[in-house]
Structure formats: C-alpha cells, structure tokens
Design a protein around this motif. Structure first.
Motif, short mmCIF file in Angstrom:
data_model
loop_
_atom_site.label_atom_id
_atom_site.label_comp_id
_atom_site.label_asym_id
_atom_site.label_seq_id
_atom_site.Cartn_x
_atom_site.Cartn_y
_atom_site.Cartn_z
N ALA A 78 -19.69 -12.18 44.95
CA ALA A 78 -20.38 -13.29 45.60
C ALA A 78 -21.88 -13.05 45.65
O ALA A 78 -22.68 -13.97 45.43
CB ALA A 78 -19.82 -13.50 47.00
N ASP A 80 -23.69 -11.43 43.60
CA ASP A 80 -24.27 -11.57 42.26
C ASP A 80 -23.91 -12.90 41.61
O ASP A 80 -24.31 -13.15 40.46
CB ASP A 80 -23.79 -10.43 41.37
CG ASP A 80 -24.30 -9.07 41.85
OD1 ASP A 80 -25.34 -9.05 42.53
OD2 ASP A 80 -23.64 -8.05 41.56
N ASP A 81 -23.17 -13.75 42.31
CA ASP A 81 -22.73 -15.05 41.81
C ASP A 81 -22.01 -14.93 40.47
O ASP A 81 -22.20 -15.73 39.55
CB ASP A 81 -23.91 -16.03 41.70
CG ASP A 81 -23.46 -17.48 41.72
OD1 ASP A 81 -22.39 -17.77 42.30
OD2 ASP A 81 -24.18 -18.34 41.15
N THR A 98 -17.55 -12.16 52.99
CA THR A 98 -18.86 -12.81 52.87
C THR A 98 -19.34 -13.42 54.19
O THR A 98 -20.23 -14.27 54.19
CB THR A 98 -18.83 -13.87 51.77
OG1 THR A 98 -17.74 -14.78 52.01
CG2 THR A 98 -18.65 -13.24 50.39
N ARG A 167 -16.49 -23.32 47.68
CA ARG A 167 -17.36 -22.63 46.71
C ARG A 167 -18.48 -21.93 47.44
O ARG A 167 -19.04 -22.46 48.40
CB ARG A 167 -17.95 -23.64 45.71
CG ARG A 167 -18.72 -22.97 44.56
CD ARG A 167 -19.46 -23.98 43.71
NE ARG A 167 -20.56 -24.58 44.44
CZ ARG A 167 -20.73 -25.89 44.64
NH1 ARG A 167 -19.86 -26.76 44.17
NH2 ARG A 167 -21.77 -26.33 45.33
N LEU A 168 -18.78 -20.73 46.97
CA LEU A 168 -19.95 -19.99 47.42
C LEU A 168 -20.92 -19.89 46.25
O LEU A 168 -20.50 -19.60 45.12
CB LEU A 168 -19.57 -18.58 47.88
CG LEU A 168 -18.80 -18.47 49.19
CD1 LEU A 168 -18.26 -17.04 49.35
CD2 LEU A 168 -19.69 -18.83 50.36
N GLY A 169 -22.20 -20.11 46.51
CA GLY A 169 -23.16 -20.09 45.41
C GLY A 169 -22.81 -21.14 44.38
O GLY A 169 -22.35 -22.24 44.71
N ALA A 170 -22.98 -20.79 43.11
CA ALA A 170 -22.69 -21.75 42.04
C ALA A 170 -21.37 -21.49 41.34
O ALA A 170 -20.82 -22.40 40.72
CB ALA A 170 -23.84 -21.72 41.01
N HIS A 171 -20.84 -20.25 41.45
CA HIS A 171 -19.74 -19.87 40.56
C HIS A 171 -18.59 -19.15 41.24
O HIS A 171 -17.69 -18.65 40.55
CB HIS A 171 -20.27 -18.97 39.44
CG HIS A 171 -21.37 -19.57 38.63
ND1 HIS A 171 -22.58 -18.96 38.45
CD2 HIS A 171 -21.44 -20.75 37.98
CE1 HIS A 171 -23.35 -19.72 37.70
NE2 HIS A 171 -22.69 -20.82 37.41
N VAL A 172 -18.56 -19.08 42.56
CA VAL A 172 -17.54 -18.30 43.27
C VAL A 172 -16.64 -19.25 44.05
O VAL A 172 -17.12 -19.97 44.93
CB VAL A 172 -18.19 -17.26 44.19
CG1 VAL A 172 -17.14 -16.50 44.99
CG2 VAL A 172 -19.04 -16.29 43.38
N TYR A 173 -15.34 -19.24 43.75
CA TYR A 173 -14.40 -20.23 44.29
C TYR A 173 -13.26 -19.57 45.04
O TYR A 173 -12.71 -18.55 44.60
CB TYR A 173 -13.80 -21.07 43.16
CG TYR A 173 -14.81 -21.91 42.42
CD1 TYR A 173 -15.08 -23.21 42.84
CD2 TYR A 173 -15.49 -21.40 41.32
CE1 TYR A 173 -16.01 -23.99 42.16
CE2 TYR A 173 -16.42 -22.18 40.64
CZ TYR A 173 -16.68 -23.47 41.08
OH TYR A 173 -17.60 -24.23 40.42
N HIS A 236 -21.44 -16.97 31.60
CA HIS A 236 -22.00 -15.81 32.29
C HIS A 236 -22.11 -14.62 31.35
O HIS A 236 -23.09 -13.87 31.38
CB HIS A 236 -21.12 -15.46 33.49
CG HIS A 236 -21.55 -14.25 34.24
ND1 HIS A 236 -22.65 -14.23 35.08
CD2 HIS A 236 -21.07 -12.98 34.26
CE1 HIS A 236 -22.80 -13.03 35.60
NE2 HIS A 236 -21.84 -12.26 35.12
#
Length: 239
Positions: A78, A80-81, A98, A167-173, A236
């Motif tokens: 999280a 580091d996304d 988190t 979702r956290l950030g742009a890429h963490v689900y 990524h």
C-alpha cells in the motif's frame, strides 16, 4: 514474465478460478501457502503485484501469528502503491495494516451467493468501471472492516455490509467478497461452517445449490475484472 506474488493463508481458499484467469492474462503466479509453511517474503522484490486470499482465520485473532508477515507485506504494498488484490480475510488484513480496523459482524456472518452494488466512485475506477451495477459474488465472512484507512474509497457495498470493496491509492484493492471460488469450494465451506449456514436462513443444501447456480454469472463478470487487474500489474512491471 510479469510475476504476481500470491499469498494463500489457508488451502481451504486457493486461487482457483481467479488464479486461472490471472495466468491466462499473462501473469506468472508465485504461490506461497501458509498451511505448507511457505515463507512470506519481507518485501515485493522480484514481484510486480500481490494477491492475498482468504481463510478461516480471524483477523482479530492475536494467536494467528502467521498473519503478521502478511500484514507487513500489505502495508508495504500500500505504501508503494503496488497493484494489490486482497480478498476477504486479505481485505481485513489490508485495512488493519494501513490504519483501519476490523470487528466481528454485529448481525452475524454473511454467507452464500449474494449481490453487491457498485458505488459512484467505481464508475471511474480502472478495474471496477466495467462491472454491472449489481454483480453476483460469494460472501463468506464472520468479521468485517469496521473503519477504513484514511483516504480509502468505497467501491461496492450492499444492505448488510457497508464495505464490500475499497481502494487505497490508485492500485490497491480490498474485496470483502469472493470471486475465486468453485461450486465445490463453496460447498466445502458450507459443510464446515454450521454457524454461517444457520445465519443465512437457509439449509446446507440450499446454500450450496445457490452458490453453484451463481458461479456462471460470477465468471462472466469477474474474469474480465481479473484481466483488467492483470493489466495494472503489467503496467507496473513496465514502469
């Protein structure tokens, strides 16, 4: 090859169909099975994304020491996304790792085939945007997220659970529900969870039959979702 680290807290919840969809989308799966004593890496070096599945352990059980390194890994992902998909127990561990919290569900377990509803934020999300408004899923949880981490965005809910996906950030689900199951896995869970089945208001056969009937619709909806998540992992890897 784009590598996905797959943490399996219990062999009762293997990657199953989700693993097949992700592999078909071009990801190499590096599975670590806690039941077998596999090591959970200290970081994601050598991997381009993370999948954490579910299990019968409770996120609230301080005696489940095997989950501590999983929380640490989720916290790093999280921070580091890194593209991450955390399912059921995984979603609860992600919340804890988190800054959020979990609790025993006050209304009892949510068990069996059900629907979740997309929230407005899902319309612009790169992996949720293609979902129908109320997709089929398999629910199987006695605990739930009580408080989301700061900045988390709710992507799906239903009348009995306010946080079905986030979702956290742009890429963490985090997904509270299951999309990876087979009819056989769901039937096994039902056979070993009399408390959950009783909470559903159905008998064992009805829970299993309804779950089996939902699986074709789950595949039609969530296999493309898995492809979109795999695309995030590949992007990524190329960044």
């Amino acid at each position: 090859m784009t590598r996905l680290l797959v943490v399996v807290p219990s062999d009762t919840d293997p990657p199953a169909r989700l693993g097949e969809w992700l592999a078909a989308a071009g990801l190499e799966l590096d599975e670590r099975h806690l039941d077998a004593g596999d090591e959970v890496p200290a970081d994601l070096a050598g991997h381009d994304g993370l999948l954490v599945l579910g299990g019968p352990q409770s996120s609230l059980d301080e005696g489940a020491t095997e989950l501590a390194p999983v929380r640490d890994l989720l916290a790093q992902a999280a921070a580091d996304d890194v593209p991450t998909l955390a399912i059921c127990l995984g979603a609860q561990l992600l919340a804890q790792a988190t800054g959020g919290s979990t609790r025993v569900r006050p209304d009892g377990p949510e068990v069996g085939a059900t629907l979740v509803a997309r929230r407005d934020a899902a319309e612009s999300d790169p992996v949720f945007a293609g979902l129908p408004l109320s997709p089929d899923v398999i629910a199987w949880h006695h605990d739930e997220v009580a408080a989301l981490p700061a900045g988390a965005v709710v992507l799906a809910a239903n009348p009995v659970c306010d946080v079905q996906a986030y979702r956290l950030g742009a890429h963490v689900y985090g997904l509270q529900f299951h999309i990876e199951t087979t009819p056989e896995i769901a039937a096994s869970w039902a056979a070993h969870d009399p408390v959950g089945v009783a909470a559903s208001g159905l008998d064992l056969a009805e829970v299993s039959d309804r779950a089996a009937a939902a699986h074709p619709d789950i595949e039609a909806t969530w296999a493309p979702f898995a492809e979109r998540f795999a695309a995030l992992v590949r992007s990524h890897a190329q960044a």
